[in-house]
Design an enzyme around this catalytic site. Sequence first.
Site, PDB file in Angstrom:
ATOM      1  N   ARG A  70       0.830  -1.206   0.000  1.00 26.38           N
ATOM      2  CA  ARG A  70       0.000   0.000   0.000  1.00 26.38           C
ATOM      3  C   ARG A  70       0.870   1.263   0.000  1.00 26.38           C
ATOM      4  O   ARG A  70       0.560   2.235  -0.693  1.00 26.38           O
ATOM      5  CB  ARG A  70      -0.933   0.001   1.200  1.00 26.38           C
ATOM      6  CG  ARG A  70      -1.884   1.196   1.230  1.00 26.38           C
ATOM      7  CD  ARG A  70      -2.884   1.086   2.365  1.00 26.38           C
ATOM      8  NE  ARG A  70      -3.825   0.006   2.149  1.00 26.38           N
ATOM      9  CZ  ARG A  70      -4.819  -0.300   2.996  1.00 26.38           C
ATOM     10  NH1 ARG A  70      -4.971   0.401   4.112  1.00 26.38           N
ATOM     11  NH2 ARG A  70      -5.642  -1.293   2.734  1.00 26.38           N
ATOM     12  N   HIS A  74       0.648   4.234  -2.823  1.00 27.04           N
ATOM     13  CA  HIS A  74       0.377   5.620  -2.469  1.00 27.04           C
ATOM     14  C   HIS A  74       1.560   6.529  -2.833  1.00 27.04           C
ATOM     15  O   HIS A  74       1.358   7.716  -3.085  1.00 27.04           O
ATOM     16  CB  HIS A  74       0.054   5.729  -0.977  1.00 27.04           C
ATOM     17  CG  HIS A  74      -1.342   5.290  -0.641  1.00 27.04           C
ATOM     18  ND1 HIS A  74      -2.201   6.044   0.123  1.00 27.04           N
ATOM     19  CD2 HIS A  74      -2.029   4.173  -0.985  1.00 27.04           C
ATOM     20  CE1 HIS A  74      -3.359   5.409   0.249  1.00 27.04           C
ATOM     21  NE2 HIS A  74      -3.274   4.274  -0.406  1.00 27.04           N
ATOM     22  N   ASP A  75       2.749   5.983  -2.856  1.00 24.53           N
ATOM     23  CA  ASP A  75       3.902   6.766  -3.280  1.00 24.53           C
ATOM     24  C   ASP A  75       3.835   7.054  -4.773  1.00 24.53           C
ATOM     25  O   ASP A  75       3.983   8.205  -5.206  1.00 24.53           O
ATOM     26  CB  ASP A  75       5.195   6.013  -2.947  1.00 24.53           C
ATOM     27  CG  ASP A  75       6.450   6.819  -3.289  1.00 24.53           C
ATOM     28  OD1 ASP A  75       6.430   8.048  -3.075  1.00 24.53           O
ATOM     29  OD2 ASP A  75       7.428   6.224  -3.755  1.00 24.53           O
ATOM     30  N   VAL A  78       1.499   9.782  -6.406  1.00 30.35           N
ATOM     31  CA  VAL A  78       1.723  11.196  -6.085  1.00 30.35           C
ATOM     32  C   VAL A  78       3.159  11.563  -6.482  1.00 30.35           C
ATOM     33  O   VAL A  78       4.116  11.105  -5.864  1.00 30.35           O
ATOM     34  CB  VAL A  78       1.504  11.465  -4.586  1.00 30.35           C
ATOM     35  CG1 VAL A  78       1.738  12.939  -4.272  1.00 30.35           C
ATOM     36  CG2 VAL A  78       0.096  11.056  -4.168  1.00 30.35           C
ATOM     37  N   GLY A  80       4.850  10.419  -8.848  1.00 30.94           N
ATOM     38  CA  GLY A  80       5.610   9.275  -9.317  1.00 30.94           C
ATOM     39  C   GLY A  80       6.280   8.547  -8.169  1.00 30.94           C
ATOM     40  O   GLY A  80       6.184   8.942  -7.000  1.00 30.94           O
ATOM     41  N   SER A  84       8.357  10.168  -1.951  1.00 33.80           N
ATOM     42  CA  SER A  84       7.797  11.341  -1.279  1.00 33.80           C
ATOM     43  C   SER A  84       6.861  10.970  -0.137  1.00 33.80           C
ATOM     44  O   SER A  84       6.733  11.721   0.840  1.00 33.80           O
ATOM     45  CB  SER A  84       7.071  12.246  -2.288  1.00 33.80           C
ATOM     46  OG  SER A  84       5.997  11.566  -2.914  1.00 33.80           O
ATOM     47  N   GLU A  96       3.177  14.128   2.888  1.00 34.91           N
ATOM     48  CA  GLU A  96       1.920  13.540   2.423  1.00 34.91           C
ATOM     49  C   GLU A  96       1.262  12.638   3.464  1.00 34.91           C
ATOM     50  O   GLU A  96       0.126  12.214   3.298  1.00 34.91           O
ATOM     51  CB  GLU A  96       2.184  12.739   1.144  1.00 34.91           C
ATOM     52  CG  GLU A  96       2.738  13.576   0.007  1.00 34.91           C
ATOM     53  CD  GLU A  96       3.410  12.755  -1.093  1.00 34.91           C
ATOM     54  OE1 GLU A  96       3.237  11.516  -1.098  1.00 34.91           O
ATOM     55  OE2 GLU A  96       4.113  13.346  -1.931  1.00 34.91           O
ATOM     56  N   ASN A 102      -4.147   9.244   3.444  1.00 33.17           N
ATOM     57  CA  ASN A 102      -3.014   8.529   4.026  1.00 33.17           C
ATOM     58  C   ASN A 102      -3.022   8.435   5.548  1.00 33.17           C
ATOM     59  O   ASN A 102      -2.522   7.473   6.119  1.00 33.17           O
ATOM     60  CB  ASN A 102      -1.697   9.201   3.609  1.00 33.17           C
ATOM     61  CG  ASN A 102      -1.449   9.147   2.120  1.00 33.17           C
ATOM     62  OD1 ASN A 102      -1.880   8.221   1.446  1.00 33.17           O
ATOM     63  ND2 ASN A 102      -0.762  10.150   1.593  1.00 33.17           N
ATOM     64  N   HIS A 201      -5.750  -6.170  -2.755  1.00 34.17           N
ATOM     65  CA  HIS A 201      -6.649  -6.149  -1.605  1.00 34.17           C
ATOM     66  C   HIS A 201      -6.915  -7.541  -1.048  1.00 34.17           C
ATOM     67  O   HIS A 201      -7.545  -7.678  -0.002  1.00 34.17           O
ATOM     68  CB  HIS A 201      -7.974  -5.476  -1.983  1.00 34.17           C
ATOM     69  CG  HIS A 201      -7.850  -3.987  -2.130  1.00 34.17           C
ATOM     70  ND1 HIS A 201      -8.875  -3.189  -2.596  1.00 34.17           N
ATOM     71  CD2 HIS A 201      -6.814  -3.138  -1.874  1.00 34.17           C
ATOM     72  CE1 HIS A 201      -8.480  -1.927  -2.611  1.00 34.17           C
ATOM     73  NE2 HIS A 201      -7.229  -1.878  -2.187  1.00 34.17           N
ATOM     74  N   THR A 202      -6.419  -8.541  -1.733  1.00 31.97           N
ATOM     75  CA  THR A 202      -6.533  -9.892  -1.206  1.00 31.97           C
ATOM     76  C   THR A 202      -5.757 -10.055   0.101  1.00 31.97           C
ATOM     77  O   THR A 202      -6.013 -10.982   0.866  1.00 31.97           O
ATOM     78  CB  THR A 202      -6.041 -10.927  -2.247  1.00 31.97           C
ATOM     79  OG1 THR A 202      -6.342 -12.254  -1.780  1.00 31.97           O
ATOM     80  CG2 THR A 202      -4.547 -10.833  -2.483  1.00 31.97           C
ATOM     81  N   THR A 257      -9.145 -15.765   2.633  1.00 39.64           N
ATOM     82  CA  THR A 257      -7.704 -16.021   2.821  1.00 39.64           C
ATOM     83  C   THR A 257      -6.990 -14.685   3.019  1.00 39.64           C
ATOM     84  O   THR A 257      -6.242 -14.241   2.134  1.00 39.64           O
ATOM     85  CB  THR A 257      -7.113 -16.775   1.610  1.00 39.64           C
ATOM     86  OG1 THR A 257      -7.409 -16.026   0.405  1.00 39.64           O
ATOM     87  CG2 THR A 257      -7.698 -18.165   1.490  1.00 39.64           C
TER      88      THR A 257
END
Length: 339
Positions: A70, A74-75, A78, A80, A84, A96, A102, A201-202, A257
């Site tokens: 994650r 998220h890096d 924003v 690239g 950051s 951030e 976040n 998201h698994t 799972t």
Amino acid sequence: MAYCPSLISLQCSMVLICVSIFSSTIFASTDPPLTLDYYRSTCPTVFEIVKKEMECQVLSDPRNAAFIVRLHFHDCFVQGCDGSILLDDTISLQGEKKALANVNSLQGYGIIDRIKNKLESECPGIVSCADILTIAARDAVILVGGPDWDVPVGRKDSTTASYDLASENLPSANEDLLSIISKFLYQGLSVTDMVALAGAHTIGMARCENFRARIYGDFEATSGTNPLSESYLSNLKSICPATGSGDNNITAMDYVTPNLFDNSFYHVLLRGEGLLNSDQEMYSSIFGIETKKLVQRYAEDPVAFFNQFSDSMVKMGNIANSDSFVTGEVRKNCRFVNT
């Protein structure tokens, strides 16, 4: 002739998407190009060091795998993939981490700190925090049963961050399908990439605040009235009350799972039991003609999912911050720019 408001809205959205595709070329380029052997002579043990530390972290808590994946996502969305997201707030820089998308959803910063400390001891000033995060995300996936892929490296760490872009660029849990698609296309990522990357998201967890509207909204409409789905929904409501406290209560996005990287997440969507509205929309939205087919495909064919997830992770990892190649650096501490 009567005009359908939803159709007009769709047409407007698609126009915006086309504009976004054109704009995304700025962010998707990697110039100078990343390479697989960037550290061959300067820090040949980099991959081994990252892998060993990730093995320790995931063994101690499998959830650490999801935290790192994650963080990487998220890096990259924003500025690239420039590290950051790892910057702390200072007097002269607003990071951030406290942006709405976040502040309550990201963890794992300490893991990157530990890896960075080991690499600074082995080959000081050589390996960027952006590369560490990208490599660690790949290892995290492997360690919980997911696919392997080669990680191109050579990123520089940004000396800036963008609180505003963190709020604007990252998809939210209750966002509609067309809006999310546009955010992926803006990054140079296709609809196929979006559906495949959502498969992460698994192994993810979600906070009550992010799925409350879904379970007290259209969950029953998508999942039906079968006893198993009703029992699952009842359990979710016990975790996440309709009002009052409980915003920070968490549950797995793949309840079958939760600690294994597999294609079970897509089976959850087929049953209409997606925890987040943004996920279930890929299968249930009237606009999800292409996404529905992809969800069905990845549910039926785990190899196809693994292959596409690997390709899409490389593609996402190549989203560049062009400025960082010019003004970027290799941070000594991932939380602060060098002085």
